[in-house]
Scaffold this motif. Structure first.
Motif, short mmCIF file in Angstrom:
data_model
loop_
_atom_site.label_atom_id
_atom_site.label_comp_id
_atom_site.label_asym_id
_atom_site.label_seq_id
_atom_site.Cartn_x
_atom_site.Cartn_y
_atom_site.Cartn_z
N GLU A 106 0.83 -1.21 0.00
CA GLU A 106 0.00 0.00 0.00
C GLU A 106 0.86 1.26 0.00
O GLU A 106 0.56 2.24 -0.70
N THR A 110 1.02 4.14 -2.79
CA THR A 110 0.73 5.53 -2.41
C THR A 110 1.80 6.47 -2.95
O THR A 110 1.47 7.56 -3.46
N VAL A 111 3.06 6.09 -2.85
CA VAL A 111 4.13 6.92 -3.39
C VAL A 111 3.92 7.14 -4.89
O VAL A 111 4.04 8.27 -5.40
N ALA A 113 1.06 6.90 -6.63
CA ALA A 113 -0.16 7.65 -6.90
C ALA A 113 -0.03 9.13 -6.58
O ALA A 113 -0.65 9.98 -7.24
N GLN A 114 0.77 9.47 -5.57
CA GLN A 114 0.88 10.86 -5.14
C GLN A 114 1.98 11.64 -5.86
O GLN A 114 2.09 12.85 -5.70
N ALA A 115 2.79 10.97 -6.67
CA ALA A 115 3.87 11.66 -7.37
C ALA A 115 3.30 12.66 -8.37
O ALA A 115 2.41 12.33 -9.15
N ARG A 116 3.83 13.86 -8.36
CA ARG A 116 3.37 14.90 -9.28
C ARG A 116 4.50 15.48 -10.12
O ARG A 116 4.26 15.95 -11.24
N ALA A 138 0.16 5.98 -13.78
CA ALA A 138 0.62 7.31 -13.35
C ALA A 138 1.23 8.08 -14.51
O ALA A 138 1.03 9.29 -14.64
N SER A 142 -0.42 11.57 -15.81
CA SER A 142 0.36 12.79 -15.58
C SER A 142 1.49 12.88 -16.59
O SER A 142 2.63 12.46 -16.30
N SER A 201 9.30 9.73 -4.65
CA SER A 201 8.77 10.91 -5.33
C SER A 201 9.19 12.13 -4.54
O SER A 201 9.92 12.02 -3.54
N ARG A 203 7.37 13.66 -2.66
CA ARG A 203 6.57 13.69 -1.44
C ARG A 203 6.97 12.64 -0.40
O ARG A 203 6.86 12.86 0.80
#
Length: 262
Positions: A106, A110-111, A113-116, A138, A142, A201, A203
């Protein structure tokens, strides 16, 4: 080598690295000249912009370039680079132990999915189709997300080689329509180099560790916050810079799979 980290506020006082240059009355160009003089062939690749970023703490200076700067200024690493290194532990985002496979999986998802801005994955042992598909999703969702995958030796499983081929279908490493290269695939082929496994990422990051339950399970890791994750992004970029590029489907197909039966 220039490696970008999360931007810090410009310090009110000049950094030790900048003070060392100003004490000599040198321009940034003069430091570049000193680098070039110490480089075989006379061209180090260092630029005034890179040096300025190092002085401001906006970029991390690689180990090799630190060594050169210490020689140029006659000072130690501790004297010159504290302003870069003291950001590692000042974010209040200590490590979180992940001791179950479900938690580790998980956290890795999460890493991704949250990377921008940037996503870096290292290692040659990935075989979770859900995790690999999440990375592909991803990149589709993006287009500006800059992605690196650095293999340490050939892929262990066929699913990873197939994943690399799909990445090349999603993006072209030669494309610069957004001003930068957004797909960076490479393989480190030095058999003596240590394997490194992480997903990071801007984040957060997850670093798998030896299983806390058995010698064969993949179920334990550590989740890190933005500060340490930014340093792993540096690590990944530098690993990619030293790697052989994987730029075409033919490059992928030429990769041996170590465990063809699995």
């Amino acid at each position: 080598m220039e490696v970008i980290i999360r931007r810090q506020a410009t310090p009110k006082e000049p950094s030790p690295l900048r003070r060392a240059r100003l004490a000599r009355g040198w321009t940034l160009e003069k430091v570049v000249e000193a680098f070039d003089q110490r480089t075989t062939g006379g061209h180090s690749g260092v630029t005034p912009t890179m040096i300025s970023g190092w002085e401001l703490g906006r970029h991390t200076t690689s180990h090799a370039h630190r060594k050169t700067l210490c020689a140029i200024y006659g000072k130690s690493v501790d004297e010159l680079f504290t302003h870069q290194d003291n950001h590692l532990g000042d974010h209040g985002d200590g490590p979180q132990l992940l001791a179950r496979y479900a938690d580790l999986n998980e956290a890795m998802l999460t890493v991704v999915a949250q990377a921008r801005e940037c996503l870096i994955v290292t290692g040659s042992r990935s075989r979770s189709t859900g995790y690999l598909q999440a990375i592909e999703a991803a990149l589709v969702a993006s287009p500006a997300l800059i992605f690196y995958r650095v293999l340490h030796g050939p892929p262990h499983y066929r699913v990873l080689r197939e994943h690399l081929a799909r990445l090349l279908e999603i993006r072209d490493p030669r494309d610069r329509s957004l001003g930068v290269k957004t797909l960076n695939l490479g393989i480190e082929e030095d058999p003596l180099a240590p394997e490194r496994f992480f997903v990071a990422s801007e984040r957060a990051a997850v670093v798998p560790i030896p299983s806390l339950t058995s010698h064969e399970a993949f179920d334990s890791g550590v989740m890190l916050g933005a500060g340490p994750a930014s340093r792993l992004l540096d690590h990944g970029r530098q690993a990619y810079a030293a790697a052989r590029r994987i730029e075409t489907v033919a490059d992928v197909q030429a990769l041996d799979v170590l465990r063809e039966r699995e």
